[in-house]
Structure formats: structure tokens, C-alpha cells
Enzyme design. Sequence first.
Site, PDB file in Angstrom:
ATOM      1  N   LYS A  36      45.845  43.205  43.773  1.00 13.60           N
ATOM      2  CA  LYS A  36      45.527  43.710  42.416  1.00 13.60           C
ATOM      3  C   LYS A  36      44.023  43.916  42.250  1.00 13.60           C
ATOM      4  CE  LYS A  36      45.564  38.960  40.635  1.00 13.60           C
ATOM      5  NZ  LYS A  36      46.394  37.948  39.943  1.00 13.60           N
ATOM      6  N   ARG A 135      51.287  31.936  30.039  1.00 15.68           N
ATOM      7  CA  ARG A 135      50.873  33.341  30.096  1.00 15.68           C
ATOM      8  C   ARG A 135      52.087  34.256  29.997  1.00 15.68           C
ATOM      9  NH1 ARG A 135      47.102  35.117  35.105  1.00 15.68           N
ATOM     10  NH2 ARG A 135      49.051  35.041  36.265  1.00 15.68           N
ATOM     11  N   HIS A 164      53.599  30.299  38.098  1.00 19.47           N
ATOM     12  CA  HIS A 164      52.192  30.296  38.520  1.00 19.47           C
ATOM     13  C   HIS A 164      51.520  29.044  37.972  1.00 19.47           C
ATOM     14  CE1 HIS A 164      48.768  32.247  40.298  1.00 19.47           C
ATOM     15  NE2 HIS A 164      48.124  32.434  39.172  1.00 19.47           N
ATOM     16  N   ARG A 220      51.801  33.572  47.507  1.00 19.72           N
ATOM     17  CA  ARG A 220      51.129  34.771  46.977  1.00 19.72           C
ATOM     18  C   ARG A 220      49.628  34.585  47.181  1.00 19.72           C
ATOM     19  NH1 ARG A 220      54.353  32.883  42.678  1.00 19.72           N
ATOM     20  NH2 ARG A 220      52.431  32.339  41.581  1.00 19.72           N
ATOM     21  N   TYR A 263      12.869  45.196  29.811  1.00 18.39           N
ATOM     22  CA  TYR A 263      13.208  45.322  28.387  1.00 18.39           C
ATOM     23  C   TYR A 263      12.891  44.054  27.606  1.00 18.39           C
ATOM     24  CZ  TYR A 263      15.763  49.654  29.263  1.00 18.39           C
ATOM     25  OH  TYR A 263      16.105  50.938  29.585  1.00 18.39           O
ATOM     26  N   CYS A 309      18.598  45.801  34.006  1.00 18.21           N
ATOM     27  CA  CYS A 309      18.805  47.072  33.295  1.00 18.21           C
ATOM     28  C   CYS A 309      20.167  47.647  33.689  1.00 18.21           C
ATOM     29  CB  CYS A 309      17.729  48.080  33.658  1.00 18.21           C
ATOM     30  SG  CYS A 309      16.057  47.438  33.610  1.00 18.21           S
ATOM     31  N   MET A 310      20.493  48.799  33.124  1.00 21.01           N
ATOM     32  CA  MET A 310      21.775  49.418  33.437  1.00 21.01           C
ATOM     33  C   MET A 310      21.845  49.849  34.908  1.00 21.01           C
ATOM     34  SD  MET A 310      23.643  52.723  31.749  1.00 21.01           S
ATOM     35  CE  MET A 310      23.871  52.110  30.100  1.00 21.01           C
ATOM     36  N   ASP A 311      20.742  50.378  35.422  1.00 17.46           N
ATOM     37  CA  ASP A 311      20.765  50.967  36.760  1.00 17.46           C
ATOM     38  C   ASP A 311      19.818  50.310  37.761  1.00 17.46           C
ATOM     39  OD1 ASP A 311      22.405  53.065  35.600  1.00 17.46           O
ATOM     40  OD2 ASP A 311      20.548  53.738  34.664  1.00 17.46           O
TER      41      ASP A 311
HETATM   42  C1  LIG Z   1      46.569  36.891  40.855  1.00 15.21           C
HETATM   43  C2  LIG Z   1      47.801  36.150  41.083  1.00 15.21           C
HETATM   44  C3  LIG Z   1      48.011  35.476  42.298  1.00 15.21           C
HETATM   45  C4  LIG Z   1      46.946  35.351  43.354  1.00 15.21           C
HETATM   46  O1  LIG Z   1      46.159  34.235  43.054  1.00 15.21           O
HETATM   47  P1  LIG Z   1      44.967  33.792  43.989  1.00 15.21           P
HETATM   48  O2  LIG Z   1      44.525  32.509  43.392  1.00 15.21           O
HETATM   49  O3  LIG Z   1      43.927  34.839  43.910  1.00 15.21           O
HETATM   50  O4  LIG Z   1      45.526  33.643  45.351  1.00 15.21           O
HETATM   51  C5  LIG Z   1      49.230  34.884  42.507  1.00 15.21           C
HETATM   52  N1  LIG Z   1      50.195  34.930  41.559  1.00 15.21           N
HETATM   53  C6  LIG Z   1      50.022  35.538  40.382  1.00 15.21           C
HETATM   54  C7  LIG Z   1      51.117  35.530  39.391  1.00 15.21           C
HETATM   55  C8  LIG Z   1      48.826  36.154  40.093  1.00 15.21           C
HETATM   56  O5  LIG Z   1      48.654  36.755  38.907  1.00 15.21           O
END
Ligand SMILES: *Cc1c(COP(=O)(O)O)cnc(C)c1O
Length: 390
Positions: A36, A135, A164, A220, A263, A309-311
Amino acid sequence: MYRETWAEINLNHIRNNLKNIRESLPRKVKLMAVIKADGYGHGAAECARTAEQVGADTLAVAYLEEALHLRASGITLPILILTPIQPKHVMLALDHDLMLTVASASWFREMRVFKPYTSGKKIQVHVKVDTGLGRIGLQSMKDWDELVPWLKANDIVVDGFYTHFATAGKVDTTFLELQTKRFIDMMEWSKKSDIAIRHYHCAGSVAALRFPELAMDMVRIGAAMYGFYPGKLVSAVKLLPALSLHSKLIQVKKLYRGDYLGYDNMYQADKDQWIGTVPIGYADGWSQNMQHTEVLINGQRANVVGKICMDQLMVKLPGPCEVGTKVTLIGSQGDEQITFAELASHIGSVAQEISTSLTARITRSYINMEEAWIHWEKEKLSYKSKNAVI
Ligand SMILES: *Cc1c(COP(=O)(O)O)cnc(C)c1O
């Protein structure tokens, strides 16, 4: 690349991180590589391809757009979308063979307007349960009981059931144990309802590396594949960060005692000194919170001075330097190193916030892309021209 600011991504590090993680786990455990947020800022397609090369079983992304981007890049591995998609997009997801996260019966009810029972492919779903992160996910047995009839439809395959953790990186494991216990109780619901579930999974990177016994059927892995691991924990698994960030001085000048810089006159020289300007700023994701951090120039640390700064940003040089001298913002020069952990602790966040904040304006330059990729790059182009998804 016209601008001299670039992120260098060493795909061998990602490859080795994934291999080392896999070797640390029981053999039957499947590996889901989490790609992701553009592969945590490392480039989604390149990371997905690398994960595929080392035998990842599945990929995961947060959103439908990200999954479509991977398909348009020629990635054929199974992909799970971790956030429930809008029910009206179900056929688009099915057309691209994507697995969907389900967290309520109401999602199914709405989805059924768009996917008739008899038409098209089977939908592969992963049911998400909330064991304490608060969540996304089913919270009670009542939620589960409402979902069951929808899961029993002929065109539904329950590929996964997952949760999770909220505190996998905390030294104190009390809450992790509570979440694990709740998850095991919830797994019983699924068994009682006589629903065949292919994979139970709960561990992200930190849980999988700290407690391999939590790996269940699948882990995961996001952060750890990119080489990120909480500084206060020690992992037996060798991980190397894959991303380093570099630029070059575009101007060098002398600042005299009493002169202001940047700035809002935020910096005033207490004595005569050399200043260099570096072409990276907050529009690249190098936030103003990075004020007072350091960069490496000629193997030495140099302070960032004044507001970012921005850039551009300015640094106080150890002495006069040539325009064009390399500046390292993340990574090493000689014996000195600026780590993600150091920067993350400075901004009170985690490494992955820094890597995902680097905007598209920063060119990603890949090293250790293998020969096989040249072929893949060609395939990808022909796939793109045939299936213009986005
Ligand atoms: C992002 C995410 C992960 C990965 O987690 P890491 O700590 O980066 O390995 C696993 N499961 C879910 C549901 C996530 O949103």
C-alpha cells in the site's frame, strides 16, 4: 531526471529482507507482502515484482486504486484490498481478480445490488474482525451472525479471516495477548457456523517477527520488507533499509555574523559561516518538522538551518564546499549514517511516515533490478496499451 534530488531504492535489500523474514517463520506460513501507499513510498510495482520474485503468495494494498495500478503494471499475484471498497465498485474489482475485505453485513446487502448471485466470477473475501484496534471490523457475535447468510452464497469464497494488532511494537505485551485471545474466540464463531475459511491471519511485521507463533496461516508484511523495525525492539531477523535519499548543493555562500537566513528570520548567524542550499523542501515531503535535523556532506554531519522552504532547505556547512557536492538526507556517507529511526524520533513518528511522505516529485532510482525485469517492463507496456485501467 533533471533535478538533482533522488531516492535510491535497493531492491536487493527488499529481496533479502523478505527472504530472511520467510526463513524465520514456520514453512507452511504464507507471505502477504503489503504494498500500500506506493510500496511505503518505494514504488508499488517494483516492490510487488520483487515480492513476486522471492515467492510472496499474496499482495495487499489499502485501496482499490492501488490494486488497479498493480494490475495495470502487469502484477498477477492475488491482491487483497485491506479497506472495504464501495459496494458499487464490486464488478470493477472482480474484473481485476481482487480480494475484498468485508467488515459488515450491510456492505453485502448493498453490494448485492451490483453483483447478481449467478453472474460472473466468485468473490473472494477476507472477513475483518476488530479485536481492539477500533478501526475496521466486526465487533460482536451478533455482527458475525448477520454476516453468515451472505457468506454462504454460492458465489462467495471466504479466503481469509483476520484482525490487526494495536500494540505489536510495545514492550508490554498485555494488550497484544488480550487481542490474541479475542481473535481465537472469534475464530471459534467461524468454525461453529460451518463456514470454510482458507486462511486465518493476525500478524503484521512486528508481531510476525517478535512472535512467530502468531503467524497462523499467513503474515502481512509491510514495514519489515522495506527494512523498518521499531528501534526499541531488537529483531533476530536481519533487515536493511532499502531507501536512501540524496541531493546536491546548488549554491554555496558565506553568511556573516548577524545575518539572517530563511523565512521569518528564523535563523541568525552567531558568527561568520558557510551555507549551502539543497533543492528539497516540504513539497517533496521533507516537512518543516525536519528543521534542526542533520544531513551528510563529505562524510560529515551538517545542520539544517532556518525554516525548510517549499522547494529548498539550507544547511550550515563545515567549510566551503563545491556546488554539486552530494548531500545525503537518509543513508550513509563514509562512517556516518542518518537513519530513518533517527529522523522518525525527531518528528515523533515512525519510519514509514517519512518514506510515504516523499512525494512523486522525488525521482525513485532503482538499483539491483534484475535482467528479468527488462522483459517484464516490456510486458507491462503491452498490458498497459491493451487494458487502459486508469
Ligand atoms: C498496513 C497493514 C499491515 C502491514 O503492517 P506493517 O506493520 O507495515 O507490517 C498489515 N495489516 C493491515 C491490516 C494493515 O493495514
